[in-house]
Design a protein around this motif. Structure first.
Motif, short mmCIF file in Angstrom:
data_model
loop_
_atom_site.label_atom_id
_atom_site.label_comp_id
_atom_site.label_asym_id
_atom_site.label_seq_id
_atom_site.Cartn_x
_atom_site.Cartn_y
_atom_site.Cartn_z
N ASN A 33 40.60 40.96 43.30
CA ASN A 33 41.71 40.21 43.91
C ASN A 33 42.71 39.79 42.85
N ILE A 34 44.00 39.87 43.21
CA ILE A 34 45.05 39.53 42.25
C ILE A 34 46.14 38.72 42.94
N SER A 63 54.34 32.14 45.05
CA SER A 63 53.27 33.06 44.66
C SER A 63 53.01 34.05 45.79
N THR A 64 52.35 35.13 45.44
CA THR A 64 52.00 36.15 46.44
C THR A 64 50.75 35.77 47.21
N GLY A 65 49.91 34.90 46.65
CA GLY A 65 48.57 34.70 47.20
C GLY A 65 47.70 35.90 46.82
N TYR A 66 46.40 35.72 46.90
CA TYR A 66 45.49 36.80 46.49
C TYR A 66 45.61 38.01 47.42
N LYS A 67 45.64 39.19 46.80
CA LYS A 67 45.58 40.45 47.53
C LYS A 67 44.40 41.25 46.99
N TYR A 99 35.99 40.31 40.70
CA TYR A 99 36.73 39.31 39.94
C TYR A 99 38.06 38.97 40.62
N HIS A 100 38.55 37.77 40.28
CA HIS A 100 39.88 37.31 40.72
C HIS A 100 40.76 37.16 39.48
N TYR A 101 42.05 37.52 39.63
CA TYR A 101 42.99 37.43 38.53
C TYR A 101 44.30 36.80 39.02
N VAL A 118 45.48 36.28 33.64
CA VAL A 118 44.35 35.39 33.39
C VAL A 118 43.25 35.67 34.40
N GLU A 119 42.03 35.75 33.91
CA GLU A 119 40.89 35.86 34.82
C GLU A 119 40.61 34.49 35.44
N ASP A 120 40.42 34.45 36.74
CA ASP A 120 40.14 33.21 37.45
C ASP A 120 38.63 33.07 37.65
N ASN A 121 38.03 32.25 36.83
CA ASN A 121 36.57 32.07 36.86
C ASN A 121 36.22 31.06 37.95
N LEU A 122 35.94 31.57 39.14
CA LEU A 122 35.77 30.70 40.31
C LEU A 122 34.29 30.43 40.61
#
Length: 238
Positions: A33-34, A63-67, A99-101, A118-122
């Motif tokens: 997801n980005i 922002s685009t929000g996660y895709k 992963y989320h970015y 940036v990697e989003d460490n959720l």
């Protein structure tokens, strides 16, 4: 002008070898997801991953929000809104499975476009806490030679009325992105201050943020931190 930048974080996708290569079930399903945040004033942009649009007319502070995409390497292209054939900035990006970015688009003090990936460490956190990080997209200078760095402090009003102050992040320069830190659930005021100082750049009342249990928050500072009418803070909830 077209700008090609190879994004900061390039991570190879890990493949999975299945025993039965003739079956559709042997093909692993991957997902990444980005999200993109736009911090260039007076502009709006369209954002593409390969030929797929993930955001149209993304304005300043938006922002685009996660895709979601299959985990592999792509070309990301950012163009002025409505001008798909006029690249503004672009580059390769590799997305890792699961992963989320987040990508942060901004301009430096010389008005040149910059991207930060940036990697989003959720990961989960302790019950009763959320997680917060800060991304500094304000390329501000104290004078002609010294770039401003900032501290991030969080004020919490205790049950007895006292104010508890904690400094969470220290001396953050332009394009600094912190790790997530645990913050007790509840209402808080966030202050962006000069380094090692109590003098805040965002006023005497601070920036109100309500942290909910187990949620993740990115606080983004953008605009010129030396100009109160320019500097802004916003929250992206993951």
């Amino acid at each position: 002008m077209k700008h090609w930048i190879y994004f900061v974080l390039i991570i190879a996708t890990v493949g999975i070898v299945a025993c039965n290569k003739d079956s559709d079930d042997s093909i692993p399903v991957t997902s990444s997801n980005i999200n993109l945040f736009q911090a260039i004033p007076g502009r709006s942009f369209d954002v593409y991953v390969d030929t797929v649009s993930i955001g149209k007319g993304v304005e300043y502070g938006g922002s685009t929000g996660y895709k979601s995409f299959e985990a592999k390497r792509y070309v990301m292209m950012i163009t002025p809104a409505g001008k798909p054939d006029s690249p503004y900035i672009g580059g390769q990006i590799s997305l890792r499975n699961g992963y989320h970015y987040s990508i942060f688009l901004s301009e430096n003090n010389e008005r040149l476009p910059q991207v930060l990936l940036v990697e989003d460490n959720l990961r989960t956190t302790t019950a009763g806490y959320g997680r917060m990080r800060y991304v500094n997209l304000s390329d501000a200078f104290i004078n002609n030679f010294t770039r401003l760095t900032v501290d991030i402090k969080v004020h919490t009003t205790l049950l007895d009325g006292r104010i508890d102050t904690a400094r969470y992040f220290r001396r953050l320069s332009y394009q600094a992105a912190t790790d997530f830190a645990d913050v007790a659930a509840g209402p808080h005021s966030l202050f962006v201050t000069y380094p090692d100082s109590t003098l805040a750049l965002n006023g005497t009342s601070g920036y109100s943020c309500n942290i909910e249990d187990q949620k993740h928050y990115t606080i983004i500072g953008y605009g010129n931190a030396m100009k109160p009418d320019s500097f802004k803070l916003t929250t992206f909830v993951h």
